[in-house]
Scaffold this motif. Structure first.
Motif, PDB file in Angstrom:
ATOM      1  N   UNK A  25       0.795  -1.018  -0.036  1.00 13.36           N
ATOM      2  CA  UNK A  25       0.058  -0.019   0.112  1.00 13.36           C
ATOM      3  C   UNK A  25       0.778   1.280   0.006  1.00 13.36           C
ATOM      4  N   UNK A  26       0.444   2.239  -0.646  1.00 11.22           N
ATOM      5  CA  UNK A  26       0.925   3.594  -0.571  1.00 11.22           C
ATOM      6  C   UNK A  26       1.014   4.215   0.910  1.00 11.22           C
ATOM      7  N   UNK A  27       1.882   5.118   1.195  1.00 11.51           N
ATOM      8  CA  UNK A  27       1.996   5.875   2.450  1.00 11.51           C
ATOM      9  C   UNK A  27       0.502   6.737   2.585  1.00 11.51           C
ATOM     10  N   UNK A  28       0.116   6.527   3.647  1.00 13.51           N
ATOM     11  CA  UNK A  28      -0.961   6.983   4.129  1.00 13.51           C
ATOM     12  C   UNK A  28      -2.174   7.143   3.069  1.00 13.51           C
ATOM     13  N   UNK A  29      -2.317   5.981   2.431  1.00 20.02           N
ATOM     14  CA  UNK A  29      -3.355   5.708   1.413  1.00 20.02           C
ATOM     15  C   UNK A  29      -3.201   6.646   0.189  1.00 20.02           C
ATOM     16  N   UNK A  30      -2.105   7.630  -0.008  1.00 20.77           N
ATOM     17  CA  UNK A  30      -2.224   8.452  -1.103  1.00 20.77           C
ATOM     18  C   UNK A  30      -2.501   7.690  -2.144  1.00 20.77           C
ATOM     19  N   UNK A  31      -3.240   8.559  -3.288  1.00 25.58           N
ATOM     20  CA  UNK A  31      -3.368   7.652  -4.457  1.00 25.58           C
ATOM     21  C   UNK A  31      -2.292   8.152  -5.509  1.00 25.58           C
ATOM     22  N   UNK A  32      -1.211   7.720  -5.157  1.00 23.98           N
ATOM     23  CA  UNK A  32      -0.031   8.022  -6.075  1.00 23.98           C
ATOM     24  C   UNK A  32       0.063   7.316  -7.352  1.00 23.98           C
ATOM     25  N   UNK A  33      -0.584   6.041  -7.264  1.00 22.81           N
ATOM     26  CA  UNK A  33      -0.574   5.350  -8.614  1.00 22.81           C
ATOM     27  C   UNK A  33      -1.780   5.421  -9.552  1.00 22.81           C
ATOM     28  N   UNK A  34      -2.537   6.550  -9.336  1.00 23.35           N
ATOM     29  CA  UNK A  34      -3.657   6.633 -10.052  1.00 23.35           C
ATOM     30  C   UNK A  34      -3.330   7.400 -11.297  1.00 23.35           C
ATOM     31  N   UNK A  35      -2.114   8.054 -11.411  1.00 21.04           N
ATOM     32  CA  UNK A  35      -1.949   8.810 -12.513  1.00 21.04           C
ATOM     33  C   UNK A  35      -1.402   7.698 -13.490  1.00 21.04           C
ATOM     34  N   UNK A  36      -1.476   7.919 -14.811  1.00 14.41           N
ATOM     35  CA  UNK A  36      -0.999   7.281 -16.006  1.00 14.41           C
ATOM     36  C   UNK A  36       0.675   7.234 -15.917  1.00 14.41           C
ATOM     37  N   UNK A  37       1.178   8.324 -15.715  1.00 17.21           N
ATOM     38  CA  UNK A  37       2.660   8.384 -15.585  1.00 17.21           C
ATOM     39  C   UNK A  37       3.296   7.456 -14.564  1.00 17.21           C
ATOM     40  N   UNK A  38       2.723   7.736 -13.289  1.00 21.75           N
ATOM     41  CA  UNK A  38       3.259   6.772 -11.962  1.00 21.75           C
ATOM     42  C   UNK A  38       2.805   5.208 -12.369  1.00 21.75           C
ATOM     43  N   UNK A  39       1.669   4.940 -12.786  1.00 20.29           N
ATOM     44  CA  UNK A  39       1.310   3.565 -13.001  1.00 20.29           C
ATOM     45  C   UNK A  39       2.226   2.761 -14.212  1.00 20.29           C
ATOM     46  N   UNK A  40       2.472   3.680 -15.238  1.00 22.21           N
ATOM     47  CA  UNK A  40       3.324   3.264 -16.301  1.00 22.21           C
ATOM     48  C   UNK A  40       4.788   3.135 -15.938  1.00 22.21           C
ATOM     49  N   UNK A  41       5.319   3.869 -14.857  1.00 17.97           N
ATOM     50  CA  UNK A  41       6.695   3.917 -14.232  1.00 17.97           C
ATOM     51  C   UNK A  41       6.472   2.493 -13.457  1.00 17.97           C
TER      52      UNK A  41
END
Length: 175
Positions: A25-41
């Protein structure tokens, strides 16, 4: 004195490969992986470790605030090290390539050992249904940040960013 019976399959005792269903899980439930850039990374990080032979990745889904992996490690790799590579590799690249300064992942991860075909299928179904249950899509082949979708796109010969690989405004990628 009688020897106790051995109930374990001898092949399993010596098997060096172990398969796990792992969640981070991401820290503090931040939606860091919702962006295309981050998910593709993150997909790129996963690909790089698979290409290096660090582990086998059978299935995955990248949700906005967590990931699920169906992953096999061999005798030279522990699940702890494999998850450290994934989480650390992504954190490093996210900070280096985007300048992100915050914590990326919650400490630790959870894992369940996949012991048989029933467990395997149960975890694959869970991975496929996760974005549907979250309301992100209506079928697994619509969600661009999962193994099933990427394999389907690769089979169809679609490449990232090509105009023919767009549906519903989402860039598709190949595994």
């Amino acid at each position: 004195m009688a020897r106790p019976s051995r109930n374990a399959d001898p092949g399993s005792i010596r098997a060096s490969a172990r398969t796990f269903f792992a969640t981070a899980k991401t820290s503090m439930g931040r939606r860091l992986l919702q962006s295309e850039r981050n998910a593709l990374l993150l997909i790129d990080v996963l690909r790089s470790y698979v290409a290096q032979g660090r582990f086998q990745l059978h299935d995955f889904v990248i949700m906005p605030d967590h990931i699920h992996l169906l992953i096999t490690v061999d005798s030279g790799m522990s699940i702890e090290l494999a998850m450290q590579l994934v989480k650390g590799g992504f954190s490093y690249r996210l900070k280096k390539e985007t300048g992100y300064l915050g914590e990326v992942w919650q400490r630790g991860f959870s894992e369940v050992r996949v012991e048989d075909s029933e467990s395997w299928e149960q975890h694959r179904r869970y991975i496929a249904e996760n974005p549907i249950k979250a309301g992100l899509c209506t079928s697994p082949n619509q969600y661009p940040y999962c193994f099933q979708y990427l394999i389907e796109q690769k089979t169809r010969g679609l490449k990232p960013g090509s105009s023919s690989s767009r549906s519903s405004g989402t860039t598709e990628v190949v595994p």
